[in-house]
Scaffold this motif. Structure first.
Motif, PDB file in Angstrom:
ATOM      1  N   VAL A 253       0.844  -1.182   0.000  1.00  0.00           N
ATOM      2  CA  VAL A 253       0.000   0.000   0.000  1.00  0.00           C
ATOM      3  C   VAL A 253       0.887   1.242   0.000  1.00  0.00           C
ATOM      4  O   VAL A 253       1.902   1.282   0.699  1.00  0.00           O
ATOM      5  N   LYS A 254       0.496   2.230  -0.781  1.00  0.00           N
ATOM      6  CA  LYS A 254       1.236   3.488  -0.828  1.00  0.00           C
ATOM      7  C   LYS A 254       0.228   4.623  -0.931  1.00  0.00           C
ATOM      8  O   LYS A 254      -0.657   4.587  -1.781  1.00  0.00           O
ATOM      9  N   ALA A 255       0.370   5.583  -0.034  1.00  0.00           N
ATOM     10  CA  ALA A 255      -0.529   6.745  -0.009  1.00  0.00           C
ATOM     11  C   ALA A 255      -1.997   6.324   0.037  1.00  0.00           C
ATOM     12  O   ALA A 255      -2.843   6.902  -0.632  1.00  0.00           O
ATOM     13  N   GLY A 256      -2.294   5.278   0.823  1.00  0.00           N
ATOM     14  CA  GLY A 256      -3.673   4.854   1.022  1.00  0.00           C
ATOM     15  C   GLY A 256      -4.249   3.976  -0.067  1.00  0.00           C
ATOM     16  O   GLY A 256      -5.400   3.567   0.016  1.00  0.00           O
ATOM     17  N   ARG A 257      -3.466   3.675  -1.109  1.00  0.00           N
ATOM     18  CA  ARG A 257      -3.965   2.844  -2.205  1.00  0.00           C
ATOM     19  C   ARG A 257      -3.080   1.618  -2.375  1.00  0.00           C
ATOM     20  O   ARG A 257      -1.870   1.684  -2.169  1.00  0.00           O
ATOM     21  N   THR A 258      -3.693   0.519  -2.786  1.00  0.00           N
ATOM     22  CA  THR A 258      -2.914  -0.687  -3.037  1.00  0.00           C
ATOM     23  C   THR A 258      -2.122  -0.482  -4.321  1.00  0.00           C
ATOM     24  O   THR A 258      -2.699  -0.272  -5.396  1.00  0.00           O
ATOM     25  N   LYS A 259      -0.799  -0.538  -4.195  1.00  0.00           N
ATOM     26  CA  LYS A 259       0.106  -0.340  -5.329  1.00  0.00           C
ATOM     27  C   LYS A 259       0.262  -1.630  -6.125  1.00  0.00           C
ATOM     28  O   LYS A 259       0.279  -1.624  -7.346  1.00  0.00           O
ATOM     29  N   ILE A 260       0.397  -2.740  -5.397  1.00  0.00           N
ATOM     30  CA  ILE A 260       0.523  -4.048  -6.038  1.00  0.00           C
ATOM     31  C   ILE A 260       0.088  -5.110  -5.030  1.00  0.00           C
ATOM     32  O   ILE A 260       0.207  -4.920  -3.832  1.00  0.00           O
ATOM     33  N   ARG A 261      -0.409  -6.211  -5.560  1.00  0.00           N
ATOM     34  CA  ARG A 261      -0.726  -7.368  -4.721  1.00  0.00           C
ATOM     35  C   ARG A 261      -0.324  -8.622  -5.491  1.00  0.00           C
ATOM     36  O   ARG A 261      -0.414  -8.666  -6.710  1.00  0.00           O
ATOM     37  N   TYR A 262       0.156  -9.608  -4.737  1.00  0.00           N
ATOM     38  CA  TYR A 262       0.629 -10.825  -5.375  1.00  0.00           C
ATOM     39  C   TYR A 262       0.661 -11.950  -4.351  1.00  0.00           C
ATOM     40  O   TYR A 262       0.808 -11.723  -3.157  1.00  0.00           O
ATOM     41  N   PRO A 263       0.544 -13.196  -4.825  1.00  0.00           N
ATOM     42  CA  PRO A 263       0.608 -14.347  -3.923  1.00  0.00           C
ATOM     43  C   PRO A 263       2.060 -14.666  -3.574  1.00  0.00           C
ATOM     44  O   PRO A 263       2.973 -14.476  -4.388  1.00  0.00           O
ATOM     45  N   ALA A 264       2.266 -15.156  -2.364  1.00  0.00           N
ATOM     46  CA  ALA A 264       3.598 -15.555  -1.902  1.00  0.00           C
ATOM     47  C   ALA A 264       3.460 -16.791  -1.036  1.00  0.00           C
ATOM     48  O   ALA A 264       2.455 -16.983  -0.354  1.00  0.00           O
ATOM     49  N   ALA A 265       4.499 -17.597  -1.046  1.00  0.00           N
ATOM     50  CA  ALA A 265       4.518 -18.819  -0.230  1.00  0.00           C
ATOM     51  C   ALA A 265       5.173 -18.525   1.107  1.00  0.00           C
ATOM     52  O   ALA A 265       6.303 -18.021   1.143  1.00  0.00           O
TER      53      ALA A 265
END
Length: 159
Positions: A8-20
């Motif tokens: 999250v950056k400045a209140g907005r989701t910048k990127i999302r991704y799955p991780a193990a």
């Protein structure tokens, strides 16, 4: 099992991704994920590209995240360090708030680069949340000192 990392950056989701998930001792959480973009990102000092693997270290009580970056064939490229608020894990979602400051440490430690200090200054955090801004700068200083004295690997050791 996977977790979904939300940057999250400045209140907005910048990127999302799955991780193990790799390890979680209740404070230090480690996940592994492939480079989250399908494209090459050339910073000049390093290239992130499809096939790269990120072993990402997050803390619930520290103001940074450290990402060990390796090529697809396992060669260490270095460590990309994000200055963030402490990470939060809830319901399989790992949320991390990026505070603009970054540090790059090359695998051979020939380069230790403070990044985005101008972006951090423009963010206005120093005016809106001076305590968070001070913690962010302190975290950047701490990571830079650790990278120069060889303490980065000790920080990243997980049980």
């Amino acid at each position: 099992m996977t977790v979904e990392v939300h940057l999250v950056k400045a209140g907005r989701t910048k990127i999302r991704y799955p991780a193990a998930p790799v390890a979680d001792d209740g404070c230090h959480l480690v996940v592994r994920a492939p480079w989250a973009s399908g494209a090459v990102r050339d910073f000049g000092f390093v290239r992130f590209e499809p096939g790269d693997v990120f072993t990402e270290h997050y803390w619930r009580d520290r103001w940074y995240a450290v990402k060990e970056v390796r090529s697809g064939d396992g060669v260490l490229k270095g460590w990309y360090c994000d200055i963030t608020r402490p990470a939060e894990l809830s319901g399989g979602v790992l949320t991390v708030e990026d505070l603009d400051l970054d540090l790059w440490v090359s695998a051979d430690r020939a380069e230790v680069l403070r990044l985005d200090e101008d972006e951090f200054a423009r963010s206005g955090l120093a005016g809106s949340d001076p305590e968070a801004a001070a913690r962010a700068v302190s975290a950047l200083d701490e990571l830079q000192a650790l990278s120069l004295d060889g303490g980065l690997e000790g920080l990243l050791a997980h049980r």
